[in-house]
Design an enzyme around this catalytic site. Structure first.
Site, PDB file in Angstrom:
ATOM      1  N   SER A 255       3.752  59.708   6.015  1.00 27.52           N
ATOM      2  CA  SER A 255       3.818  59.928   7.457  1.00 27.52           C
ATOM      3  C   SER A 255       3.368  58.666   8.179  1.00 27.52           C
ATOM      4  O   SER A 255       2.895  57.718   7.562  1.00 27.52           O
ATOM      5  CB  SER A 255       2.911  61.096   7.847  1.00 27.52           C
ATOM      6  OG  SER A 255       1.565  60.675   7.729  1.00 27.52           O
ATOM      7  N   LYS A 256       3.527  58.709   9.484  1.00 27.43           N
ATOM      8  CA  LYS A 256       3.161  57.568  10.324  1.00 27.43           C
ATOM      9  C   LYS A 256       1.762  57.067  10.009  1.00 27.43           C
ATOM     10  O   LYS A 256       1.485  55.890  10.101  1.00 27.43           O
ATOM     11  CB  LYS A 256       3.187  58.017  11.794  1.00 27.43           C
ATOM     12  CG  LYS A 256       4.426  57.588  12.521  1.00 27.43           C
ATOM     13  CD  LYS A 256       4.205  57.740  14.003  1.00 27.43           C
ATOM     14  CE  LYS A 256       5.533  57.958  14.697  1.00 27.43           C
ATOM     15  NZ  LYS A 256       5.423  58.787  15.856  1.00 27.43           N
ATOM     16  N   ARG A 257       0.892  58.010   9.674  1.00 27.01           N
ATOM     17  CA  ARG A 257      -0.502  57.648   9.447  1.00 27.01           C
ATOM     18  C   ARG A 257      -0.663  56.619   8.322  1.00 27.01           C
ATOM     19  O   ARG A 257      -1.609  55.838   8.314  1.00 27.01           O
ATOM     20  CB  ARG A 257      -1.325  58.896   9.136  1.00 27.01           C
ATOM     21  CG  ARG A 257      -2.481  59.074  10.102  1.00 27.01           C
ATOM     22  CD  ARG A 257      -3.205  60.371   9.867  1.00 27.01           C
ATOM     23  NE  ARG A 257      -2.289  61.490   9.725  1.00 27.01           N
ATOM     24  CZ  ARG A 257      -2.348  62.376   8.753  1.00 27.01           C
ATOM     25  NH1 ARG A 257      -3.262  62.267   7.825  1.00 27.01           N
ATOM     26  NH2 ARG A 257      -1.493  63.381   8.706  1.00 27.01           N
ATOM     27  N   GLY A 259       0.889  54.089   7.912  1.00 29.44           N
ATOM     28  CA  GLY A 259       1.044  52.743   8.473  1.00 29.44           C
ATOM     29  C   GLY A 259       2.235  51.981   7.931  1.00 29.44           C
ATOM     30  O   GLY A 259       2.532  50.890   8.379  1.00 29.44           O
TER      31      GLY A 259
END
Ligand code: GLU
Length: 486
Positions: A255-257, A259
């Site tokens: 996910s976006k988390r 990075g």
């Protein structure tokens, strides 16, 4: 045999996620491996999720990665329009929805929000959906016509059987059978006249002659409903390839988390396109041998989709960094320099030969941002501990280092030619006179020049780049530090 036709069918909702790029890549490879056509279709019927600029990202990414489409909004191949909102204007979705109504496979539904709110709901893939009770299926022809004539808002729903089972085949998951009673009567045409994503996708894949559908396995659970549509129309179901989930290092969905979940993130982090594409190809697929480095052309030759695995693919940034380093090593120097220059300029403000420095770091970095740490000492001699002069293997001590630096200083002061070759000769002559090993001389000089244990080049190459004045300054500084320490 029919020609293979695959499609990349992105919804323009933002960045190019690694999973999206993998779907596009696999679709491209499956088609090209068999000499087929790879098509781009923009699925923009969900106006609420539409993000300005997202279509441009899709075009830019396909171009940059070399996933050249044979057909698409900008390349007519006779199956257009290639943008769903434009296809809608041709009336195609409504026409097919009505065909299903005539066959009894779909029906008008006039239920308002209030009534729908009273129905049972179910959680499907984290989303709450209303399980429709087929209330409007029992409306008479007259009632339907009266409602339509009165302009009552409606949707068109799929009429799924409540008994029996539906079976479909996925190339990775095999045969999957579901109870028809579990299939909700999903909406095909929304009250605003737009088709739902699910319906448009099926109509388009069929009318655009798509033979292979490759997509993330989040679509696996909806597939029975798609298959029901194909069967209702009497159309041939395409070959389905649902790809395994991509997870992060902690085995959570990427996910976006993390990075590094999108192509843009990776470019910003200094990865090169070819390495990203190569790495993404291996997120779920592997060749017969354990080879890992492939150009796009080699992937086309080798890509057999039967070798895609169902187990989740872990996005391993450490491995991608390694792979990127391999690409940088193999890269043509001029191309490397062009990409490295901004990073060199950001790290170095002194007047230095950046090309020489680039050549030093080319084989030593994994990603461009690594350059900063490699070259910082050229900009400024860091503060360092004189303990560094003591090196067991080189047989050097603080005392021996001070002696070497003190003896070599006048020689280097007298030297005019500061080219690597000339400097190397000078040091070799000194080594021979002293009757010692190279390292006994090189180590203290390199330490004095860089203040670092590891440098991207040897003493004389560093001196060549630093120039006479700065090199002598640093050697004098080394003498000063060692004298003070002893
Ligand atoms: N528009 C869908 C998406 O972007 C495509 C899914 C499919 O390939 O069928 O996820």
């Amino acid at each position: 045999m029919t020609k293979i036709r695959t499609r990349y069918a992105p919804s323009p909702t933002g960045k190019m996620h690694v999973g999206n790029l993998r779907s596009a890549l696999y679709e491209f490879l499956i088609a090209k491996h068999e000499g087929g056509d790879f098509m781009l279709r923009i699925e923009d019927t969900d106006q609420e999720r539409f993000v300005e600029g997202a279509t441009e990202i899709i075009y830019r990414t396909l171009e940059k990665t070399g996933l050249v489409h044979d057909e698409g909004p900008d390349k007519d191949g006779g199956y257009g329009p290639y943008v769903q909102s434009e296809r809608m204007k041709t009336g195609i979705y409504m026409k097919y929805a009505k065909e299903l109504i005539d066959k009894g496979e779909a029906y008008y539904c006039f239920c308002d929000k209030e009534r729908l709110a009273t129905l049972k709901t179910e959680i499907v893939e984290g989303k709450e959906i209303t399980v429709y009770d087929k209330h409007c299926l029992s409306l008479s022809k007259e009632e339907i016509e009266a409602n339509l004539a009165a302009g009552k808002p409606f949707v068109i729903r799929q009429n799924n059987p409540t008994e029996g089972t539906t079976t479909f085949h996925d190339e990775l998951y095999g045969d999957i059978t579901v109870e028809n009673s579990e299939l909700d009567d999903m909406i095909l045409i929304k009250s605003d006249g737009y088709p739902t994503y699910n319906f448009a996708n099926v109509v388009d894949d069929h009318t655009m002659n798509i033979t292979h559908v490759v997509r993330g396995n989040e679509y696996l659970s909806s597939s029975p409903k798609y298959v029901r549509l194909y069967e209702a129309f009497g159309w041939q179901v395409p070959v389905y390839v649902h790809l395994p989930l991509i997870t992060d290092e902690n085995h959570k969905k990427l996910s976006k988390r993390s990075g590094h979940s999108s192509f843009e993130d990776l470019l910003e982090q200094g990865f090169v396109t070819e390495a990203i594409v190569n790495y993404i190809a291996l997120l779920g697929w592997s060749p017969e041998d354990n080879r890992e480095i492939f150009s796009l052309q080699e992937l086309i030759e080798k890509f057999d989709y039967h070798r895609i695995s169902k187990s989740p693919a872990v996005f391993d940034i450490v491995k991608l960094r390694w792979m990127n380093g391999e690409y940088l090593k193999a890269m043509d120097f001029d191309a490397f320099y062009e990409m490295a220059e901004p990073y060199l300029k950001a790290a170095l403000t002194r007047d230095l030969d950046l090309k020489k420095i680039a050549a030093m770091v080319k084989t030593r970095i994994e990603v461009f941002p690594d350059i900063a740490d490699q070259v910082d000492f050229f900009e400024k001699l860091p503060e360092y501990d004189t303990a560094m002069y003591t090196h067991k293997k080189m047989k050097t001590t603080a005392v021996s280092s001070l002696e070497v630096l003190t003896e070599i200083l006048p020689v280097l002061e007298a030297q005019e030619d500061y080219s690597n070759d000339a400097l190397y000769q000078t040091l070799l002559t000194y080594v021979e006179q002293k009757g010692c090993k190279n390292g006994y001389v090189m180590w203290p000089i390199r330490t004095a020049l860089s203040g670092k244990q590891m440098t991207p080049a040897g003493a004389t190459e560093i001196m060549e780049v630093l120039g006479k004045e700065e090199s002598l300054k640093r050697i004098r500084k080394g003498i000063e530090l060692l004298s003070a320490a002893l």
